[in-house]
Design an enzyme around this catalytic site. Sequence first.
Site, PDB file in Angstrom:
ATOM      1  CE  LYS A  14     164.465 113.632  78.990  1.00 41.75           C
ATOM      2  NZ  LYS A  14     165.657 114.627  79.006  1.00 41.75           N
ATOM      3  CE1 TYR A  54     162.637 119.233  80.232  1.00 43.17           C
ATOM      4  CE2 TYR A  54     160.839 118.521  78.675  1.00 43.17           C
ATOM      5  CZ  TYR A  54     161.775 118.200  79.358  1.00 43.17           C
ATOM      6  OH  TYR A  54     162.536 116.986  79.507  1.00 43.17           O
ATOM      7  NE  ARG A 119     168.950 117.255  88.514  1.00 43.88           N
ATOM      8  CZ  ARG A 119     168.661 117.858  87.268  1.00 43.88           C
ATOM      9  NH1 ARG A 119     167.538 117.543  86.660  1.00 43.88           N
ATOM     10  NH2 ARG A 119     169.349 118.884  87.020  1.00 43.88           N
ATOM     11  CB  THR A 125     171.950 118.026  81.206  1.00 42.06           C
ATOM     12  OG1 THR A 125     171.443 118.664  82.370  1.00 42.06           O
ATOM     13  CG2 THR A 125     171.343 118.360  80.028  1.00 42.06           C
ATOM     14  NE  ARG A 136     170.009 112.680  82.037  1.00 45.87           N
ATOM     15  CZ  ARG A 136     169.689 113.802  82.542  1.00 45.87           C
ATOM     16  NH1 ARG A 136     170.316 114.729  83.500  1.00 45.87           N
ATOM     17  NH2 ARG A 136     168.395 114.096  82.564  1.00 45.87           N
ATOM     18  CG  ASN A 156     169.192 113.580  78.774  1.00 45.74           C
ATOM     19  OD1 ASN A 156     167.955 113.195  78.545  1.00 45.74           O
ATOM     20  ND2 ASN A 156     169.572 114.823  79.308  1.00 45.74           N
ATOM     21  CG  HIS A 159     162.163 115.138  83.612  1.00 48.11           C
ATOM     22  ND1 HIS A 159     163.054 116.428  83.460  1.00 48.11           N
ATOM     23  CD2 HIS A 159     161.461 115.043  84.557  1.00 48.11           C
ATOM     24  CE1 HIS A 159     162.470 117.232  84.471  1.00 48.11           C
ATOM     25  NE2 HIS A 159     161.541 116.488  85.141  1.00 48.11           N
ATOM     26  CD  GLU A 170     159.568 118.656  86.597  1.00 51.74           C
ATOM     27  OE1 GLU A 170     160.255 119.494  86.174  1.00 51.74           O
ATOM     28  OE2 GLU A 170     160.066 117.555  87.385  1.00 51.74           O
TER      29      GLU A 170
HETATM   30  P1  ADP Z   1     167.987 118.113  83.039  1.00 49.80           P
HETATM   31  O1  ADP Z   1     167.007 117.057  82.314  1.00 49.80           O
HETATM   32  O2  ADP Z   1     169.347 117.584  83.381  1.00 49.80           O
HETATM   33  O3  ADP Z   1     167.186 118.760  83.955  1.00 49.80           O
HETATM   34  P2  ADP Z   1     167.540 120.686  81.611  1.00 49.80           P
HETATM   35  O4  ADP Z   1     166.440 120.737  82.549  1.00 49.80           O
HETATM   36  O5  ADP Z   1     168.340 121.755  81.563  1.00 49.80           O
HETATM   37  O6  ADP Z   1     168.318 119.305  81.790  1.00 49.80           O
HETATM   38  O7  ADP Z   1     167.127 120.377  80.202  1.00 49.80           O
HETATM   39  C1  ADP Z   1     166.020 119.536  79.978  1.00 49.80           C
HETATM   40  C2  ADP Z   1     166.414 118.619  78.705  1.00 49.80           C
HETATM   41  O8  ADP Z   1     166.509 119.422  77.555  1.00 49.80           O
HETATM   42  C3  ADP Z   1     167.504 117.729  78.822  1.00 49.80           C
HETATM   43  O9  ADP Z   1     167.577 116.583  79.735  1.00 49.80           O
HETATM   44  C4  ADP Z   1     167.814 117.559  77.396  1.00 49.80           C
HETATM   45  O10 ADP Z   1     167.291 116.366  76.879  1.00 49.80           O
HETATM   46  C5  ADP Z   1     167.421 118.818  76.719  1.00 49.80           C
HETATM   47  N1  ADP Z   1     168.507 119.731  76.447  1.00 49.80           N
HETATM   48  C6  ADP Z   1     169.173 120.537  77.413  1.00 49.80           C
HETATM   49  N2  ADP Z   1     169.978 121.529  77.030  1.00 49.80           N
HETATM   50  C7  ADP Z   1     169.989 121.067  75.591  1.00 49.80           C
HETATM   51  C8  ADP Z   1     170.630 121.631  74.357  1.00 49.80           C
HETATM   52  N3  ADP Z   1     171.518 123.013  74.649  1.00 49.80           N
HETATM   53  N4  ADP Z   1     170.342 121.123  73.128  1.00 49.80           N
HETATM   54  C9  ADP Z   1     169.568 120.336  73.032  1.00 49.80           C
HETATM   55  N5  ADP Z   1     168.823 119.633  74.011  1.00 49.80           N
HETATM   56  C10 ADP Z   1     169.113 120.129  75.427  1.00 49.80           C
HETATM   57 MG    MG Z   2     165.752 120.124  84.266  1.00 50.59          MG
END
Ligand code: ADP
Ligand code: MG
Length: 201
Positions: A14, A54, A119, A125, A136, A156, A159, A170
């Site tokens: 990112k 997303y 992962r 996350t 992370r 973080n 992705h 994706e």
């Molecule tokens: P991951 O990236 O671990 O698969 P998710 O798919 O749940 O996580 O969420 C996508 C991305 O959205 C996260 O990597 C993070 O950057 C952001 N994110 C997730 N939850 C939140 C939240 N509650 N507030 C702000 N940003 C969030």
């Molecule tokens: Mg995700």
Amino acid sequence: MSEFKKERTLVIIKPDGIQRTLIGEIIQRYERMGLKLVGLKMLIPSEKQVEEHYLLDPNWKKSVGEKAIEGYRKKGLTPPTEDPIEVGDTVVAALKKYMTSGPVVAMVWQGAHAVEIVRKVTGGTEPRSSDVGTIRGDYVLDSYQMADTDQRAVRNLIHASGSVEEAQNEIEHWFKSEELMDYRLVQEQILYDVNLDGILE
Ligand code: ADP
Ligand code: MG
């Protein structure tokens, strides 16, 4: 080679990962596990690309909200809302801003259990609670609390696709099929072949 050894997953470094100058470090973490890089590009994503990415999984919005609410509870904090969809909508808007703020590096990694393995090393996350030893967990310190206070996405670095199905959708979203390389790595013989032949002289 059997099909499961060719599992593929999407990783995006990112904008904060690029700005923290962690491209090499992050690539090395996946590479040294034995995964093979089969696609790589740098780009500045559009808001449309990010939103579509997303929302490829229709359940994602709810699950991202549930995860955040749970994150607050685990810390003994009260979440800003009890409605996961409301959280999901806010997160999508924040992600559009975050992910289009600068260049990203998109990659496809291939190998046995690629989705799960990536992962695992990427970590949970929320960097605040992701395990030590994960990317992370080791390289950044953001939290749901900070992100919500400042009304932005959790920063973080990475992705990584969450399931094999998510990965397939994706990868199609970010890469044309001709941008993905089919090739052999010499080390695959050591990782996957039944007999370790040809080592002794
Ligand atoms: P991951 O990236 O671990 O698969 P998710 O798919 O749940 O996580 O969420 C996508 C991305 O959205 C996260 O990597 C993070 O950057 C952001 N994110 C997730 N939850 C939140 C939240 N509650 N507030 C702000 N940003 C969030
Ligand atoms: Mg995700």
